[in-house]
Design a protein around this motif. Sequence first.
Motif, PDB file in Angstrom:
ATOM      1  N   LEU A  41     -18.446 -24.422  25.443  1.00 33.81           N
ATOM      2  CA  LEU A  41     -19.751 -24.202  25.685  1.00 33.81           C
ATOM      3  C   LEU A  41     -20.631 -25.349  25.747  1.00 33.81           C
ATOM      4  N   ARG A  42     -20.237 -26.327  25.125  1.00 33.99           N
ATOM      5  CA  ARG A  42     -21.527 -27.732  25.316  1.00 33.99           C
ATOM      6  C   ARG A  42     -21.487 -28.010  26.693  1.00 33.99           C
ATOM      7  N   GLY A  43     -22.580 -28.188  27.144  1.00 31.53           N
ATOM      8  CA  GLY A  43     -22.975 -28.754  28.421  1.00 31.53           C
ATOM      9  C   GLY A  43     -23.253 -27.740  29.314  1.00 31.53           C
ATOM     10  N   GLY A  44     -23.371 -26.312  28.848  1.00 37.86           N
ATOM     11  CA  GLY A  44     -23.465 -25.193  29.447  1.00 37.86           C
ATOM     12  C   GLY A  44     -24.884 -25.114  30.115  1.00 37.86           C
ATOM     13  N   ASN A  45     -25.241 -23.918  30.679  1.00 41.05           N
ATOM     14  CA  ASN A  45     -26.516 -23.698  31.188  1.00 41.05           C
ATOM     15  C   ASN A  45     -27.410 -23.447  30.124  1.00 41.05           C
ATOM     16  N   ALA A  46     -28.784 -23.324  30.496  1.00 40.16           N
ATOM     17  CA  ALA A  46     -29.679 -22.953  29.311  1.00 40.16           C
ATOM     18  C   ALA A  46     -29.590 -21.828  28.520  1.00 40.16           C
ATOM     19  N   GLU A  47     -29.154 -20.433  29.185  1.00 39.60           N
ATOM     20  CA  GLU A  47     -28.578 -19.504  28.517  1.00 39.60           C
ATOM     21  C   GLU A  47     -27.720 -19.886  27.347  1.00 39.60           C
ATOM     22  N   VAL A  48     -26.657 -20.461  27.724  1.00 42.34           N
ATOM     23  CA  VAL A  48     -25.642 -20.731  26.769  1.00 42.34           C
ATOM     24  C   VAL A  48     -26.192 -21.444  25.692  1.00 42.34           C
ATOM     25  N   ILE A  49     -26.901 -22.681  25.804  1.00 46.84           N
ATOM     26  CA  ILE A  49     -27.615 -23.671  24.856  1.00 46.84           C
ATOM     27  C   ILE A  49     -28.490 -22.929  24.037  1.00 46.84           C
ATOM     28  N   PHE A  50     -29.269 -21.872  24.567  1.00 48.42           N
ATOM     29  CA  PHE A  50     -30.148 -21.125  23.706  1.00 48.42           C
ATOM     30  C   PHE A  50     -29.509 -19.985  23.151  1.00 48.42           C
ATOM     31  N   GLU A  51     -28.475 -19.209  23.611  1.00 50.62           N
ATOM     32  CA  GLU A  51     -27.812 -18.115  22.927  1.00 50.62           C
ATOM     33  C   GLU A  51     -26.778 -18.504  22.030  1.00 50.62           C
TER      34      GLU A  51
ATOM     35  N   ARG B 110     -18.989 -12.160  26.009  1.00 51.28           N
ATOM     36  CA  ARG B 110     -19.485 -12.152  27.277  1.00 51.28           C
ATOM     37  C   ARG B 110     -19.788 -13.745  27.645  1.00 51.28           C
ATOM     38  N   LEU B 111     -20.317 -14.544  26.625  1.00 48.52           N
ATOM     39  CA  LEU B 111     -20.525 -15.753  26.869  1.00 48.52           C
ATOM     40  C   LEU B 111     -19.128 -16.522  27.213  1.00 48.52           C
ATOM     41  N   ALA B 112     -18.298 -16.263  26.591  1.00 48.79           N
ATOM     42  CA  ALA B 112     -16.903 -16.842  26.442  1.00 48.79           C
ATOM     43  C   ALA B 112     -16.338 -16.404  27.948  1.00 48.79           C
ATOM     44  N   LEU B 113     -16.400 -15.470  27.986  1.00 49.62           N
ATOM     45  CA  LEU B 113     -15.606 -14.874  29.387  1.00 49.62           C
ATOM     46  C   LEU B 113     -16.428 -15.523  30.778  1.00 49.62           C
ATOM     47  N   GLU B 114     -17.696 -15.472  30.792  1.00 49.56           N
ATOM     48  CA  GLU B 114     -18.489 -16.016  31.753  1.00 49.56           C
ATOM     49  C   GLU B 114     -18.670 -17.401  31.855  1.00 49.56           C
ATOM     50  N   TYR B 115     -18.747 -18.377  30.732  1.00 51.15           N
ATOM     51  CA  TYR B 115     -18.750 -19.845  30.819  1.00 51.15           C
ATOM     52  C   TYR B 115     -17.491 -20.728  30.433  1.00 51.15           C
ATOM     53  N   VAL B 116     -16.656 -19.774  29.947  1.00 50.67           N
ATOM     54  CA  VAL B 116     -15.171 -20.493  29.643  1.00 50.67           C
ATOM     55  C   VAL B 116     -14.051 -19.864  30.545  1.00 50.67           C
ATOM     56  N   GLY B 117     -14.352 -18.721  30.815  1.00 48.55           N
ATOM     57  CA  GLY B 117     -13.241 -18.012  31.566  1.00 48.55           C
ATOM     58  C   GLY B 117     -12.052 -17.536  30.409  1.00 48.55           C
TER      59      GLY B 117
END
Length: 68
Positions: A5-15, A52-59
Amino acid sequence: MKDALRGGNAEVIFESPTLESRLLENIRSEGRFGSTASVCSERARIVQELNRLALEYVGRDINEMCER
Protein backbone atom coordinates in the motif's frame (compact mmCIF):
# COMPACT_ATOMS: atom_id res chain seq x y z
CA MET A 1 0.13 -5.32 3.14
CA LYS A 2 1.88 -2.15 4.30
CA ASP A 3 4.54 -2.53 1.65
CA ALA A 4 1.94 -3.11 -1.04
CA LEU A 5 0.00 0.00 0.00
CA ARG A 6 3.00 2.34 0.20
CA GLY A 7 2.73 5.15 -2.26
CA GLY A 8 -1.04 4.87 -2.31
CA ASN A 9 -3.41 7.76 -2.36
CA ALA A 10 -4.30 9.88 0.67
CA GLU A 11 -7.11 7.55 1.74
CA VAL A 12 -4.71 4.61 1.99
CA ILE A 13 -1.99 6.63 3.68
CA PHE A 14 -4.47 7.84 6.31
CA GLU A 15 -6.63 4.74 6.76
CA SER A 16 -4.17 1.86 6.82
CA PRO A 17 -2.20 2.98 9.92
CA THR A 18 -5.48 3.75 11.70
CA LEU A 19 -6.84 0.31 10.90
CA GLU A 20 -3.56 -1.31 11.92
CA SER A 21 -3.69 0.48 15.26
CA ARG A 22 -7.32 -0.53 15.82
CA LEU A 23 -6.54 -4.16 14.98
CA LEU A 24 -3.55 -4.30 17.33
CA GLU A 25 -5.59 -2.77 20.15
CA ASN A 26 -8.39 -5.25 19.48
CA ILE A 27 -5.94 -8.16 19.72
CA ARG A 28 -4.40 -6.79 22.93
CA SER A 29 -7.85 -6.31 24.43
CA GLU A 30 -8.79 -9.89 23.64
CA GLY A 31 -5.57 -11.09 25.27
CA ARG A 32 -6.25 -9.11 28.45
CA PHE A 33 -9.99 -9.55 28.84
CA GLY A 34 -10.85 -12.57 26.71
CA SER A 35 -12.94 -12.88 23.62
CA THR A 36 -16.39 -11.35 23.58
CA ALA A 37 -18.99 -10.87 20.89
CA SER A 38 -18.13 -7.17 20.68
CA VAL A 39 -14.39 -7.86 20.31
CA CYS A 40 -15.06 -10.37 17.52
CA SER A 41 -17.52 -8.03 15.84
CA GLU A 42 -15.10 -5.11 15.93
CA ARG A 43 -12.30 -7.27 14.55
CA ALA A 44 -14.55 -8.39 11.68
CA ARG A 45 -15.27 -4.73 10.85
CA ILE A 46 -11.57 -3.85 10.89
CA VAL A 47 -10.62 -6.81 8.69
CA GLN A 48 -13.44 -5.96 6.29
CA GLU A 49 -12.04 -2.44 5.88
CA LEU A 50 -8.49 -3.75 5.45
CA ASN A 51 -9.78 -6.15 2.83
CA ARG A 52 -11.56 -3.33 1.01
CA LEU A 53 -8.33 -1.34 0.84
CA ALA A 54 -6.35 -4.39 -0.26
CA LEU A 55 -8.78 -5.26 -3.04
CA GLU A 56 -9.17 -1.68 -4.22
CA TYR A 57 -5.54 -0.62 -4.17
CA VAL A 58 -3.55 -3.84 -4.44
CA GLY A 59 -6.01 -6.02 -6.31
CA ARG A 60 -5.63 -8.92 -3.91
CA ASP A 61 -7.66 -10.21 -0.99
CA ILE A 62 -6.05 -9.61 2.41
CA ASN A 63 -6.10 -13.36 3.14
CA GLU A 64 -4.06 -14.01 -0.02
CA MET A 65 -1.56 -11.40 1.09
CA CYS A 66 -1.25 -12.95 4.56
CA GLU A 67 -0.50 -16.42 3.16
CA ARG A 68 2.95 -15.34 1.96
